[in-house]
Write a protein that holds these residues in place. Structure first.
Motif, PDB file in Angstrom:
ATOM      1  N   PHE A 115       0.826  -1.199   0.000  1.00  0.00           N
ATOM      2  CA  PHE A 115       0.000   0.000   0.000  1.00  0.00           C
ATOM      3  C   PHE A 115       0.865   1.256   0.000  1.00  0.00           C
ATOM      4  O   PHE A 115       0.581   2.212  -0.723  1.00  0.00           O
ATOM      5  CB  PHE A 115      -0.933  -0.009   1.210  1.00  0.00           C
ATOM      6  N   GLN A 116       1.933   1.255   0.797  1.00  0.00           N
ATOM      7  CA  GLN A 116       2.820   2.415   0.853  1.00  0.00           C
ATOM      8  C   GLN A 116       3.492   2.673  -0.493  1.00  0.00           C
ATOM      9  O   GLN A 116       3.602   3.809  -0.935  1.00  0.00           O
ATOM     10  CB  GLN A 116       3.884   2.231   1.930  1.00  0.00           C
ATOM     11  N   VAL A 117       3.943   1.611  -1.137  1.00  0.00           N
ATOM     12  CA  VAL A 117       4.589   1.743  -2.443  1.00  0.00           C
ATOM     13  C   VAL A 117       3.612   2.329  -3.454  1.00  0.00           C
ATOM     14  O   VAL A 117       3.944   3.262  -4.193  1.00  0.00           O
ATOM     15  CB  VAL A 117       5.125   0.382  -2.944  1.00  0.00           C
ATOM     16  N   LEU A 118       2.400   1.795  -3.484  1.00  0.00           N
ATOM     17  CA  LEU A 118       1.405   2.295  -4.440  1.00  0.00           C
ATOM     18  C   LEU A 118       1.036   3.744  -4.157  1.00  0.00           C
ATOM     19  O   LEU A 118       0.869   4.545  -5.083  1.00  0.00           O
ATOM     20  CB  LEU A 118       0.156   1.412  -4.412  1.00  0.00           C
ATOM     21  N   PHE A 125      -4.954 -10.000   0.418  1.00  0.00           N
ATOM     22  CA  PHE A 125      -5.046  -8.839   1.303  1.00  0.00           C
ATOM     23  C   PHE A 125      -6.291  -9.024   2.147  1.00  0.00           C
ATOM     24  O   PHE A 125      -7.382  -8.635   1.752  1.00  0.00           O
ATOM     25  CB  PHE A 125      -5.113  -7.543   0.486  1.00  0.00           C
ATOM     26  N   THR A 126      -6.129  -9.649   3.288  1.00  0.00           N
ATOM     27  CA  THR A 126      -7.286 -10.091   4.075  1.00  0.00           C
ATOM     28  C   THR A 126      -8.044  -8.971   4.766  1.00  0.00           C
ATOM     29  O   THR A 126      -9.172  -9.169   5.179  1.00  0.00           O
ATOM     30  CB  THR A 126      -6.857 -11.138   5.115  1.00  0.00           C
ATOM     31  N   ASP A 127      -7.444  -7.801   4.889  1.00  0.00           N
ATOM     32  CA  ASP A 127      -8.158  -6.652   5.451  1.00  0.00           C
ATOM     33  C   ASP A 127      -8.982  -6.035   4.319  1.00  0.00           C
ATOM     34  O   ASP A 127      -8.423  -5.517   3.344  1.00  0.00           O
ATOM     35  CB  ASP A 127      -7.161  -5.633   5.997  1.00  0.00           C
ATOM     36  N   PRO A 128     -10.318  -6.092   4.401  1.00  0.00           N
ATOM     37  CA  PRO A 128     -11.164  -5.606   3.295  1.00  0.00           C
ATOM     38  C   PRO A 128     -10.926  -4.142   2.922  1.00  0.00           C
ATOM     39  O   PRO A 128     -10.937  -3.791   1.742  1.00  0.00           O
ATOM     40  CB  PRO A 128     -12.587  -5.798   3.807  1.00  0.00           C
ATOM     41  N   ARG A 129     -10.677  -3.288   3.905  1.00  0.00           N
ATOM     42  CA  ARG A 129     -10.434  -1.868   3.604  1.00  0.00           C
ATOM     43  C   ARG A 129      -9.108  -1.683   2.879  1.00  0.00           C
ATOM     44  O   ARG A 129      -9.004  -0.897   1.941  1.00  0.00           O
ATOM     45  CB  ARG A 129     -10.465  -1.041   4.881  1.00  0.00           C
ATOM     46  N   CYS A 169      -7.524  -3.984   1.061  1.00  0.00           N
ATOM     47  CA  CYS A 169      -7.688  -4.575  -0.263  1.00  0.00           C
ATOM     48  C   CYS A 169      -8.414  -3.601  -1.198  1.00  0.00           C
ATOM     49  O   CYS A 169      -8.002  -3.388  -2.337  1.00  0.00           O
ATOM     50  CB  CYS A 169      -8.447  -5.891  -0.167  1.00  0.00           C
ATOM     51  N   SER A 170      -9.469  -3.004  -0.708  1.00  0.00           N
ATOM     52  CA  SER A 170     -10.230  -2.047  -1.497  1.00  0.00           C
ATOM     53  C   SER A 170      -9.366  -0.843  -1.883  1.00  0.00           C
ATOM     54  O   SER A 170      -9.410  -0.365  -3.023  1.00  0.00           O
ATOM     55  CB  SER A 170     -11.453  -1.590  -0.710  1.00  0.00           C
ATOM     56  N   ALA A 171      -8.566  -0.351  -0.956  1.00  0.00           N
ATOM     57  CA  ALA A 171      -7.703   0.799  -1.222  1.00  0.00           C
ATOM     58  C   ALA A 171      -6.633   0.461  -2.257  1.00  0.00           C
ATOM     59  O   ALA A 171      -6.325   1.268  -3.138  1.00  0.00           O
ATOM     60  CB  ALA A 171      -7.055   1.281   0.073  1.00  0.00           C
ATOM     61  N   ILE A 172      -6.069  -0.734  -2.175  1.00  0.00           N
ATOM     62  CA  ILE A 172      -5.050  -1.161  -3.139  1.00  0.00           C
ATOM     63  C   ILE A 172      -5.653  -1.283  -4.527  1.00  0.00           C
ATOM     64  O   ILE A 172      -5.103  -0.761  -5.505  1.00  0.00           O
ATOM     65  CB  ILE A 172      -4.396  -2.482  -2.681  1.00  0.00           C
ATOM     66  N   VAL A 173      -6.783  -1.955  -4.631  1.00  0.00           N
ATOM     67  CA  VAL A 173      -7.451  -2.103  -5.937  1.00  0.00           C
ATOM     68  C   VAL A 173      -7.840  -0.731  -6.484  1.00  0.00           C
ATOM     69  O   VAL A 173      -7.676  -0.453  -7.675  1.00  0.00           O
ATOM     70  CB  VAL A 173      -8.671  -3.043  -5.826  1.00  0.00           C
ATOM     71  N   ASP A 174      -8.319   0.152  -5.621  1.00  0.00           N
ATOM     72  CA  ASP A 174      -8.699   1.498  -6.041  1.00  0.00           C
ATOM     73  C   ASP A 174      -7.513   2.243  -6.636  1.00  0.00           C
ATOM     74  O   ASP A 174      -7.619   2.852  -7.698  1.00  0.00           O
ATOM     75  CB  ASP A 174      -9.257   2.266  -4.835  1.00  0.00           C
TER      76      ASP A 174
END
Length: 70
Positions: free
Chosen positions: A5-8, A32-36, A38-43
């Motif tokens: 997440f930090q890299v992205l 990415f088992t944390d739903p929030r 995972c959602s932020a990464i995909v976003d």
């Protein structure tokens, strides 16, 4: 240790990011088992980006199977 997440977040709108996965975006919750999170990464990956789906068949797996059968 720097997280995905930090890299992205640091590269967002500055540099390109290419990611290859055998899993569809809908299945990333397994990794990415944390739903929030995972959602932020995909976003971040999909915003202004291009998604190229090449299919579900693995070239490497098919190649290996062909070699074993030969």
């Amino acid at each position: 240790m720097v997280s995905c997440f930090q890299v992205l977040t640091e590269r967002e709108e500055k540099n390109s990011v290419a990611i290859a996965s055998n899993e569809s975006l809908s299945g990333w919750g397994k990794t990415f088992t944390d739903p929030r999170l995972c959602s932020a990464i995909v976003d971040r990956l999909t915003y202004g980006g291009n998604i190229i789906e090449t299919g579900t068949q693995s070239y490497r797996l098919a190649h290996t199977k062909n070699q074993l059968q030969a």
